[in-house]
Design a protein around this motif. Structure first.
Motif, short mmCIF file in Angstrom:
data_model
loop_
_atom_site.label_atom_id
_atom_site.label_comp_id
_atom_site.label_asym_id
_atom_site.label_seq_id
_atom_site.Cartn_x
_atom_site.Cartn_y
_atom_site.Cartn_z
N HIS A 1 0.81 -1.21 0.00
CA HIS A 1 0.00 0.00 0.00
C HIS A 1 0.85 1.27 0.00
CE1 HIS A 1 0.87 -0.45 4.31
NE2 HIS A 1 0.73 0.86 4.36
N ALA A 2 2.13 1.17 0.34
CA ALA A 2 3.01 2.34 0.42
C ALA A 2 3.90 2.51 -0.81
CB ALA A 2 3.87 2.24 1.67
N THR A 3 3.84 1.61 -1.75
CA THR A 3 4.76 1.63 -2.89
C THR A 3 4.63 2.92 -3.71
OG1 THR A 3 4.64 -0.78 -2.99
CG2 THR A 3 5.56 0.34 -4.91
N LEU A 4 3.43 3.31 -4.05
CA LEU A 4 3.27 4.52 -4.87
C LEU A 4 3.60 5.78 -4.07
CD1 LEU A 4 0.11 3.59 -6.96
CD2 LEU A 4 2.52 3.53 -7.64
N VAL B 1 10.49 10.45 -9.13
CA VAL B 1 11.34 9.73 -10.08
C VAL B 1 10.78 9.72 -11.50
CG1 VAL B 1 12.44 8.24 -8.38
CG2 VAL B 1 10.29 7.53 -9.40
N LEU B 2 9.95 10.67 -11.83
CA LEU B 2 9.34 10.66 -13.15
C LEU B 2 10.34 10.91 -14.27
CD1 LEU B 2 6.02 12.52 -12.31
CD2 LEU B 2 6.43 10.05 -12.49
N VAL C 1 12.18 3.87 -14.25
CA VAL C 1 11.69 3.29 -13.01
C VAL C 1 10.89 2.03 -13.31
CG1 VAL C 1 10.24 3.69 -10.98
CG2 VAL C 1 11.52 5.57 -11.98
N THR C 2 11.12 0.99 -12.52
CA THR C 2 10.31 -0.22 -12.56
C THR C 2 9.62 -0.32 -11.22
OG1 THR C 2 11.91 -1.30 -14.02
CG2 THR C 2 10.31 -2.71 -12.91
N ILE C 3 8.30 -0.47 -11.25
CA ILE C 3 7.51 -0.53 -10.02
C ILE C 3 6.78 -1.86 -9.98
CG2 ILE C 3 5.64 0.52 -8.68
CD1 ILE C 3 6.24 3.13 -10.31
N ARG D 1 2.71 -9.89 0.89
CA ARG D 1 2.73 -9.08 -0.33
C ARG D 1 3.64 -7.89 -0.09
NH1 ARG D 1 0.97 -11.78 -4.68
NH2 ARG D 1 -0.83 -13.01 -4.13
N LYS D 2 4.35 -7.47 -1.13
CA LYS D 2 5.30 -6.36 -0.99
C LYS D 2 5.36 -5.55 -2.27
CE LYS D 2 9.38 -8.73 -2.73
NZ LYS D 2 10.78 -9.07 -2.49
N GLY D 3 6.05 -4.43 -2.16
CA GLY D 3 6.32 -3.59 -3.32
C GLY D 3 7.81 -3.48 -3.54
N VAL D 4 8.22 -3.22 -4.78
CA VAL D 4 9.61 -3.03 -5.15
C VAL D 4 9.68 -1.86 -6.12
CG1 VAL D 4 11.61 -4.04 -6.34
CG2 VAL D 4 10.18 -5.48 -4.91
N VAL D 5 10.69 -1.00 -5.95
CA VAL D 5 10.92 0.11 -6.87
C VAL D 5 12.38 0.05 -7.31
CG1 VAL D 5 10.95 2.61 -7.18
CG2 VAL D 5 9.17 1.55 -5.75
N LYS D 6 12.61 -0.01 -8.62
CA LYS D 6 13.96 0.03 -9.18
C LYS D 6 14.13 1.35 -9.91
CE LYS D 6 14.99 -4.76 -10.31
NZ LYS D 6 15.40 -5.62 -11.44
N ILE D 7 15.22 2.06 -9.59
CA ILE D 7 15.47 3.36 -10.20
C ILE D 7 16.85 3.30 -10.86
CG2 ILE D 7 15.58 5.85 -9.85
CD1 ILE D 7 14.24 5.23 -7.07
N ALA D 8 16.87 3.42 -12.18
CA ALA D 8 18.13 3.35 -12.92
C ALA D 8 18.90 4.66 -12.80
CB ALA D 8 17.86 3.03 -14.39
N ASN D 9 20.22 4.53 -12.70
CA ASN D 9 21.14 5.67 -12.75
C ASN D 9 20.91 6.71 -11.66
OD1 ASN D 9 22.37 4.62 -15.15
ND2 ASN D 9 20.57 5.35 -16.25
#
Length: 155
Positions: free
Chosen positions: A27-30, A38-39, A43-45, A56-64
């Motif tokens: 619920h906190a991912t967004l 990070v717009l 980004v991979t969400i 259940r979980k969330g993951v955020v990948k931010i390139a560079n």
């Protein structure tokens, strides 16, 4: 690869350089994405991913991008059990669990309508403590109202 494996395997591209934030409550991912603004980045969400520990979980990948200490502090307020992995040349070079700060300023809004921070130009200030359930509890330095993690509103 069997047809079953093809349908049950997630294909998320690896990042060459950047940061991966894992173990975010779904619920906190967004909210984490909003905090990081990070717009502009790749980004991979992932939301509601299966987790042995969390269900259940969330993951955020931010390139560079590497996160600033202020950004990490904000994430720690929203997701105090999140892990950060620093990626260089497709390899994890550092991995750690975020640590919530003892005090947060200007990050959280006091939802008490009588609080001075809602009527004057005063920067919010909260002390941070662990709650009995393992989450966080914040206390406003001005009105002294305490908030459980579910009540926190990021500014």
């Amino acid at each position: 690869m069997s047809k079953k494996e093809q349908h049950t395997t997630l294909q998320v591209p690896a990042i060459e350089h950047g940061t991966v934030i894992d173990h975010i409550p779904s619920h906190a991912t967004l909210t984490v994405v909003k905090i990081l603004s990070v717009l502009e980045d790749l980004v991979t969400i992932g939301i509601n991913l299966s987790s042995h520990v969390m269900g259940r979980k969330g993951v955020v990948k931010i390139a560079n991008r590497k996160l600033s200490p202020d950004e990490v502090a904000k994430i720690a307020i929203i997701a105090p059990r999140a892990t950060l992995s620093i990626i260089e040349s497709y390899e994890v070079v550092k991995k750690y669990t975020v640590t919530p700060p003892d005090v947060v300023e200007g990050i959280v809004r006091c939802v008490n309508p009588s609080c001075i921070t809602n009527h004057e130009t005063v920067r919010t200030r909260f002390s941070v403590a662990k709650a009995e359930d393992g989450g966080l509890r914040l206390r406003c330095a001005y009105c002294e109202r305490a908030y459980d993690q579910e009540e926190i509103e990021i500014v």
